[in-house]
Motif scaffolding. Structure first.
Motif, PDB file in Angstrom:
ATOM      1  N   THR A   1      14.056  57.288 -94.981  1.00 22.33           N
ATOM      2  CA  THR A   1      14.188  55.858 -94.681  1.00 22.33           C
ATOM      3  C   THR A   1      13.146  55.045 -95.433  1.00 22.33           C
ATOM      4  O   THR A   1      13.465  54.022 -96.055  1.00 22.33           O
ATOM      5  N   LEU A   2      11.896  55.486 -95.378  1.00 17.97           N
ATOM      6  CA  LEU A   2      10.822  54.770 -96.069  1.00 17.97           C
ATOM      7  C   LEU A   2      11.046  54.773 -97.574  1.00 17.97           C
ATOM      8  O   LEU A   2      10.824  53.760 -98.252  1.00 17.97           O
ATOM      9  N   SER A   3      11.492  55.899 -98.110  1.00 17.42           N
ATOM     10  CA  SER A   3      11.745  56.019 -99.554  1.00 17.42           C
ATOM     11  C   SER A   3      12.852  55.084-100.020  1.00 17.42           C
ATOM     12  O   SER A   3      12.842  54.601-101.150  1.00 17.42           O
ATOM     13  N   ASP A   4      13.804  54.821 -99.127  1.00 14.76           N
ATOM     14  CA  ASP A   4      14.919  53.930 -99.450  1.00 14.76           C
ATOM     15  C   ASP A   4      14.607  52.464 -99.144  1.00 14.76           C
ATOM     16  O   ASP A   4      15.489  51.605 -99.227  1.00 14.76           O
ATOM     17  N   GLY A   5      13.362  52.190 -98.761  1.00 14.33           N
ATOM     18  CA  GLY A   5      12.949  50.815 -98.520  1.00 14.33           C
ATOM     19  C   GLY A   5      13.204  50.296 -97.123  1.00 14.33           C
ATOM     20  O   GLY A   5      13.128  49.087 -96.877  1.00 14.33           O
ATOM     21  N   GLY A   6      13.503  51.201 -96.184  1.00 11.57           N
ATOM     22  CA  GLY A   6      13.776  50.781 -94.819  1.00 11.57           C
ATOM     23  C   GLY A   6      12.569  50.907 -93.905  1.00 11.57           C
ATOM     24  O   GLY A   6      11.540  51.471 -94.288  1.00 11.57           O
ATOM     25  N   ASN A   7      12.714  50.394 -92.712  1.00 11.83           N
ATOM     26  CA  ASN A   7      11.687  50.514 -91.678  1.00 11.83           C
ATOM     27  C   ASN A   7      12.154  51.472 -90.596  1.00 11.83           C
ATOM     28  O   ASN A   7      13.349  51.713 -90.420  1.00 11.83           O
TER      29      ASN A   7
END
Length: 279
Positions: A117-123
């Motif tokens: 999730t973090l790698s894909d720009g999410g929170n």
């Protein structure tokens, strides 16, 4: 008079910020992760919370919700665990892990989801349906695997005094220091700014009506509650003992997802508990 209004405004904003209502972030369903931490010790309210959450998953608006559930995320409290693996399988399918029986593997699976999730720009939004000890272990594991994140990227939502009191002091302080920690009002009461999802008069047996979408889930949930509520020293949930419902931990989910039109148990089921013909 001008200065009086300015002072009142500042006081209100401080109050809102303290209670977690001044949230400037919004859950983005296309990229954010909803992480559901269920302690299941020793109150059976998590069981009803899972059944109620199933109705949200079955709604058209949230069919693409990115979520992951963890069972057994309890803290330092005494008492017996409430086994609910069959219910987790029914509702979450492959999207859950068992921290009660395999804590280390559950931590690894959770940080794998978080890292993607973090790698894909999410929170990452964490529902603390219990204590924060497991959350602290996740944060520590992220650091050990050199997975970097800012406080704004991991949002933890808590609603209960008791959950905080049964979290080890060091773990709670660590979580508060390293995440965007939001404390909202207790979901067991109405009229305090969050929904009141605890009602002994709203009969849970009626939710087993086979015409309803989550009938099988509620039947399983009620069977688990009957088997474990107040048994062998477990907490006796009065609402559930009376045949009612208690899915008070779901207020964290409705807060995160921005569901603002379900202030009561009845309002929640009116919105989400559809028949199979209405699906």
């Amino acid at each position: 008079m001008k200065y009086i209004f300015q002072s009142l405004f500042i006081i209100v904003m401080i109050f809102l910020s303290f209670n977690g209502y001044a949230l400037d972030q919004k859950f983005e369903i296309d990229k954010d992760l909803l992480l559901l931490n269920f302690d299941l010790k020793t109150d059976v309210d998590d069981v009803h919370t899972i059944a109620a959450f199933d109705l949200i998953l079955k709604s058209k608006e949230y069919k693409k919700l990115n979520y992951y559930a963890i069972s057994g995320t309890y803290g330092i409290q005494a008492g017996a665990y409430v086994p609910a693996n069959n219910l987790f399988d029914m509702v979450f399918k492959q999207n859950w892990t068992d921290a009660h029986n395999d804590r280390q593997n559950s931590i690894y699976r959770s940080i794998k989801k978080i890292n993607k999730t973090l790698s894909d720009g999410g929170n990452v939004w964490m529902v603390e349906a219990g204590q924060s000890d497991f959350t602290q272990e996740i944060l520590t594991a992220l650091a050990e695997f050199n997975i970097s994140f800012s406080k704004e990227q991991i949002i933890v939502v808590q609603h209960a005094d008791w959950n905080e009191q049964e979290t080890s002091v060091d773990a709670l302080n660590y979580v508060k220091q390293n995440t965007h920690y939001i404390r909202i009002a207790d979901g067991n009461k109405e009229g305090n700014g969050t929904p009141g999802f605890n009602n002994q008069s709203y009969l849970s047996k009626n939710l087993e009506d086979t015409r309803l979408l989550s009938a099988k889930v509620w039947k399983q949930a009620n069977e688990i509650c009957t088997k474990y509520n107040g048994i062998n020293g477990r907490y006796d949930n009065k609402a559930i003992s009376a045949g009612g419902v208690d899915f008070s931990d779901l207020v964290e989910v409705t807060y995160i997802l921005g569901i603002n039109d379900t202030p009561t148990v009845a309002a929640f089921f009116t919105k989400f508990n559809k028949t199979t013909s209405e699906k």
